[in-house]
Design a protein around this motif. Structure first.
Motif, PDB file in Angstrom:
ATOM      1  N   GLU A   1      41.863  43.576  38.107  1.00 25.62           N
ATOM      2  CA  GLU A   1      41.435  42.837  36.922  1.00 25.62           C
ATOM      3  C   GLU A   1      42.414  41.701  36.641  1.00 25.62           C
ATOM      4  O   GLU A   1      43.625  41.891  36.689  1.00 25.62           O
ATOM      5  CB  GLU A   1      41.365  43.779  35.721  1.00 25.62           C
ATOM      6  CG  GLU A   1      40.743  43.129  34.507  1.00 25.62           C
ATOM      7  CD  GLU A   1      40.546  44.087  33.368  1.00 25.62           C
ATOM      8  OE1 GLU A   1      40.558  43.626  32.225  1.00 25.62           O
ATOM      9  OE2 GLU A   1      40.384  45.304  33.619  1.00 25.62           O
ATOM     10  N   GLY A   2      41.857  40.520  36.428  1.00 26.74           N
ATOM     11  CA  GLY A   2      42.684  39.342  36.154  1.00 26.74           C
ATOM     12  C   GLY A   2      43.027  38.546  37.407  1.00 26.74           C
ATOM     13  O   GLY A   2      43.440  37.397  37.318  1.00 26.74           O
ATOM     14  N   GLU A   3      42.896  39.149  38.587  1.00 22.60           N
ATOM     15  CA  GLU A   3      43.156  38.430  39.839  1.00 22.60           C
ATOM     16  C   GLU A   3      41.919  37.644  40.243  1.00 22.60           C
ATOM     17  O   GLU A   3      40.802  37.965  39.845  1.00 22.60           O
ATOM     18  CB  GLU A   3      43.518  39.404  40.971  1.00 22.60           C
ATOM     19  CG  GLU A   3      44.848  40.086  40.802  1.00 22.60           C
ATOM     20  CD  GLU A   3      45.153  41.002  41.987  1.00 22.60           C
ATOM     21  OE1 GLU A   3      44.452  40.934  43.012  1.00 22.60           O
ATOM     22  OE2 GLU A   3      46.093  41.793  41.867  1.00 22.60           O
ATOM     23  N   GLU A   4      42.145  36.612  41.051  1.00 18.07           N
ATOM     24  CA  GLU A   4      41.027  35.820  41.555  1.00 18.07           C
ATOM     25  C   GLU A   4      40.759  36.167  43.003  1.00 18.07           C
ATOM     26  O   GLU A   4      41.660  36.612  43.727  1.00 18.07           O
ATOM     27  CB  GLU A   4      41.356  34.325  41.441  1.00 18.07           C
ATOM     28  CG  GLU A   4      41.421  33.844  40.005  1.00 18.07           C
ATOM     29  CD  GLU A   4      41.597  32.330  39.930  1.00 18.07           C
ATOM     30  OE1 GLU A   4      41.313  31.632  40.921  1.00 18.07           O
ATOM     31  OE2 GLU A   4      42.014  31.859  38.861  1.00 18.07           O
ATOM     32  N   LEU A   5      39.514  35.952  43.425  1.00 17.74           N
ATOM     33  CA  LEU A   5      39.166  36.129  44.837  1.00 17.74           C
ATOM     34  C   LEU A   5      39.895  35.088  45.675  1.00 17.74           C
ATOM     35  O   LEU A   5      40.141  33.976  45.202  1.00 17.74           O
ATOM     36  CB  LEU A   5      37.655  35.963  45.042  1.00 17.74           C
ATOM     37  CG  LEU A   5      36.782  37.112  44.577  1.00 17.74           C
ATOM     38  CD1 LEU A   5      35.319  36.709  44.632  1.00 17.74           C
ATOM     39  CD2 LEU A   5      37.016  38.339  45.433  1.00 17.74           C
ATOM     40  N   PRO A   6      40.248  35.431  46.918  1.00 14.50           N
ATOM     41  CA  PRO A   6      40.873  34.435  47.790  1.00 14.50           C
ATOM     42  C   PRO A   6      39.956  33.226  47.969  1.00 14.50           C
ATOM     43  O   PRO A   6      38.737  33.345  47.975  1.00 14.50           O
ATOM     44  CB  PRO A   6      41.047  35.178  49.116  1.00 14.50           C
ATOM     45  CG  PRO A   6      40.915  36.623  48.782  1.00 14.50           C
ATOM     46  CD  PRO A   6      40.077  36.716  47.551  1.00 14.50           C
TER      47      PRO A   6
ATOM     48  N   PRO B   1      31.031  42.297  52.349  1.00 11.66           N
ATOM     49  CA  PRO B   1      31.488  42.641  50.998  1.00 11.66           C
ATOM     50  C   PRO B   1      32.716  41.815  50.623  1.00 11.66           C
ATOM     51  O   PRO B   1      33.569  41.510  51.468  1.00 11.66           O
ATOM     52  CB  PRO B   1      31.854  44.120  51.102  1.00 11.66           C
ATOM     53  CG  PRO B   1      31.156  44.617  52.318  1.00 11.66           C
ATOM     54  CD  PRO B   1      31.033  43.440  53.237  1.00 11.66           C
ATOM     55  N   LEU B   2      32.791  41.444  49.362  1.00 16.57           N
ATOM     56  CA  LEU B   2      33.962  40.703  48.880  1.00 16.57           C
ATOM     57  C   LEU B   2      35.142  41.647  48.766  1.00 16.57           C
ATOM     58  O   LEU B   2      34.970  42.843  48.499  1.00 16.57           O
ATOM     59  CB  LEU B   2      33.653  40.074  47.525  1.00 16.57           C
ATOM     60  CG  LEU B   2      32.561  39.012  47.534  1.00 16.57           C
ATOM     61  CD1 LEU B   2      32.249  38.562  46.114  1.00 16.57           C
ATOM     62  CD2 LEU B   2      32.951  37.832  48.401  1.00 16.57           C
TER      63      LEU B   2
END
Length: 138
Positions: free
Chosen positions: A16-21, A10-11
């Motif tokens: 909200e507004g943050e990016e995935l690493p 799972p990711l």
């Protein structure tokens, strides 16, 4: 029975507004698991032993199809941990849920025949399917 092969963890949850690493693998698993329903309850069977061929590689986003005759599962494509796309076909043949064989089908003519099944192989080689050019070829 239900077979689960490969996949991705799972990711992580992000606000909200943050990016995935960056640098998350596209695929995480090469394991094969079988769920068995016994007396109305699902239970995990031990991971099967690959008795012929090579264990399938880490892969996610692949397609599968069950061929009940001969207890085969056809696996196509997907991607590896780096996100490189697979353009291959693997066939898992289950003698039972504890032992499976994995065969990579060479590119070119499909040869989904049992070893020693010369009549089937000859029929495939003589079929019009074997002579059909790929779409856009020619």
């Amino acid at each position: 029975k239900l077979m689960v092969y490969g996949g991705r963890n799972p990711l992580p949850v992000v606000e909200e507004g943050e990016e995935l690493p960056k640098g998350l693998p596209m695929a995480d698993h090469a394991s094969i698991h079988v769920l068995v329903c016994e007396k109305g309850a699902w239970k995990w069977a031990p991971e099967p032993e690959i008795t012929g061929g090579e264990k399938p590689s880490v892969r996610a986003r692949h397609g599968t199809c069950l061929i009940p005759v001969g207890k085969k599962v056809v696996i196509f494509g997907g991607c590896n941990a780096a996100g490189t796309l697979h353009d291959d076909v693997l066939v898992l043949t289950a003698q039972n849920i504890a032992k499976m064989e994995c065969v990579a089908i060479p590119k070119g003519k499909p040869e989904l025949v049992q070893p020693g099944a010369e009549d089937s192989k000859a029929a495939l080689e003589n079929s019009s399917f074997a002579e059909t050019p790929a779409a856009g070829a020619g």
